[in-house]
Design an enzyme around this catalytic site. Structure first.
Site, PDB file in Angstrom:
ATOM      1  N   ASP A  68       0.848  -1.196   0.000  1.00 38.42           N
ATOM      2  CA  ASP A  68       0.000   0.000   0.000  1.00 38.42           C
ATOM      3  C   ASP A  68       0.881   1.242   0.000  1.00 38.42           C
ATOM      4  O   ASP A  68       1.993   1.239   0.538  1.00 38.42           O
ATOM      5  CB  ASP A  68      -0.912   0.029   1.228  1.00 38.42           C
ATOM      6  N   ASP A  70       0.558   5.150   1.291  1.00 35.82           N
ATOM      7  CA  ASP A  70      -0.202   6.152   2.028  1.00 35.82           C
ATOM      8  C   ASP A  70       0.430   7.515   1.830  1.00 35.82           C
ATOM      9  O   ASP A  70       1.647   7.632   1.604  1.00 35.82           O
ATOM     10  CB  ASP A  70      -0.236   5.814   3.523  1.00 35.82           C
ATOM     11  N   ASP A 134       5.370   5.719  15.126  1.00 37.96           N
ATOM     12  CA  ASP A 134       5.792   4.742  16.128  1.00 37.96           C
ATOM     13  C   ASP A 134       7.286   4.429  16.082  1.00 37.96           C
ATOM     14  O   ASP A 134       7.990   4.498  17.093  1.00 37.96           O
ATOM     15  CB  ASP A 134       4.968   3.454  15.999  1.00 37.96           C
TER      16      ASP A 134
END
Length: 392
Positions: A68, A70, A134
């Protein structure tokens, strides 16, 4: 490699980021999804900052093909929605925009503020947004138009050293979102990155927090693990860290108490990884469940010595095995049939007159229709008939 500067709170000019050019990072334009590039270009043409972010940049630097792409930008969801007619706004705590293409979705987020707690709709600058990521490997920004990678946290160097370093302080990272424990192990194993001992120690301290994760999120995380191509290594590491018991208690307890089941499970998951690597179209959820549940149902569960398995009992045994993960009923049904079909084992079907009540939350059996000319008097069910079963 160049440097980006900004002003500190005291007004001094300080270095804020490293900027890697194409010659430095080695990402080729043809590796980048053209629809993601189109989204970034449109946002920049309207005067907003926009970059490809997260796992896509990490995978490109690791030499892998991202699943993917983003995008993160300075535009708010309402502003993004005005630019892209083929879009929709999702989320309640933190709003995201999905831009819809024929065969994919590009997820676009707005830079988040450091002042926000959790996933609230408080927007900020790129410098603030990076501190909300993160791990440093996921905190890189790629501008595909001039092929630059902007690195505020040393993520490029950490990837080159094959180490997974947190951005958020360890005292907060897993308490804020326990699912990051799963993601830390997943990123490390799938990307051949080393988990520092202090991160491993913190995972062991905070692993019980995983028991509080909603079943819907845990379901998505399990399927993501099984789809990585490194499912065997990830689940093996979660077992070693004694974190898997808080994700899937039944298979975890069985794996920890029965070394034969553990080895068969890991062997089966490695076979799944090989099949995924050789499959051009990928595997659906039914296939993933087949690999994960087959050994339990056939050799270690309540039907290990049976050749004919009641469909209803097999269905509910599989659902119980997967708790608190809750895949769709039709996925469980399809996986159950496939498991026994491939192994030459038979599922004993329930009588056709017993309707499927489980979707309505009713597990009692209904009376069968009266048969003319004798049969079961008074509408009684045949002796030994089982309650209603899920349809296949």
């Amino acid at each position: 490699m160049r440097k980006r500067y900004s002003r500190s709170h005291e007004g001094r000019i300080v270095q804020s980021a490293l900027v890697y050019t194409a010659a430095d990072h080695g990402i080729k334009p043809e590796q980048i999804d053209h629809d993601a590039v189109k989204v970034v270009r449109r946002l920049q043409q309207h005067g907003y900052e926009a970059y490809i972010v997260g796992g896509a940049v990490r995978d490109l630097l690791l030499g892998k093909s991202p699943k993917d792409f983003d995008v993160s930008c300075s535009a708010t969801p309402a502003q993004i929605r005005k630019i892209f007619r083929n879009s929709r706004v999702i989320g309640k705590r933190f709003r995201l925009v999905h831009i819809l293409f024929r065969d994919k979705i590009i997820e676009v987020s707005t830079f988040r503020s450091c002042e926000a707690e959790g996933f609230k709709n408080v927007y900020g600058s790129i410098e603030e947004d990076v501190q909300r990521r993160d791990f440093t490997a996921n905190a890189l920004f790629l501008d595909p138009l001039d092929n630059r990678v902007i690195d505020y946290v040393g993520g490029v160097e950490h990837i080159r050293k094959r180490v997974l370093q947190p951005v958020i302080p360890l005292s907060r990272i897993f308490c804020e979102d326990p699912v990051r424990i799963i993601r830390a192990v997943k990123y490390a194993q799938a990307g051949s990155l080393r988990l520092p001992w202090r991160v491993t120690r913190r995972i062991k301290q905070d692993r019980a927090l995983l028991a509080e994760v909603p079943s819907s999120r845990m379901t998505e995380e399990l399927f993501k693990i099984l789809s990585t191509g490194s499912a065997g290594a990830i689940i093996d590491q979660l077992l070693r860290l004694d974190a898997f018991r808080y994700i899937l208690p039944v298979p975890a307890e069985l794996a920890l108490s029965n070394k034969h089941y553990r080895q068969k499970l890991l062997d089966r998951l490695e076979a799944l990884d090989r099949k995924r690597a050789s499959s051009s179209e990928g595997l659906d959820r039914k296939d993933l469940l087949c690999f994960f549940c087959a050994d339990y149902l056939l050799d270690f569960g309540p039907f290990a010595d049976q050749q004919r398995i009641p469909f209803r009992e097999g269905y509910y045994a599989m659902k119980e095995f997967l708790q608190p993960v809750t895949p769709a009923n039709k996925e469980v049904e399809a996986a159950l049939r496939e498991i026994f079909r491939n192994k030459g084992r038979l599922l004993r079907e329930e009588p056709a007159e017993y309707r499927d009540d489980h979707r309505a939350g009713r597990h009692r059996r209904r009376r069968p229709r009266k048969r003319s000319g004798g049969g079961n008097e008074g509408g009684r069910a045949p002796s030994g008939a089982a309650p209603s079963t899920p349809k296949a």
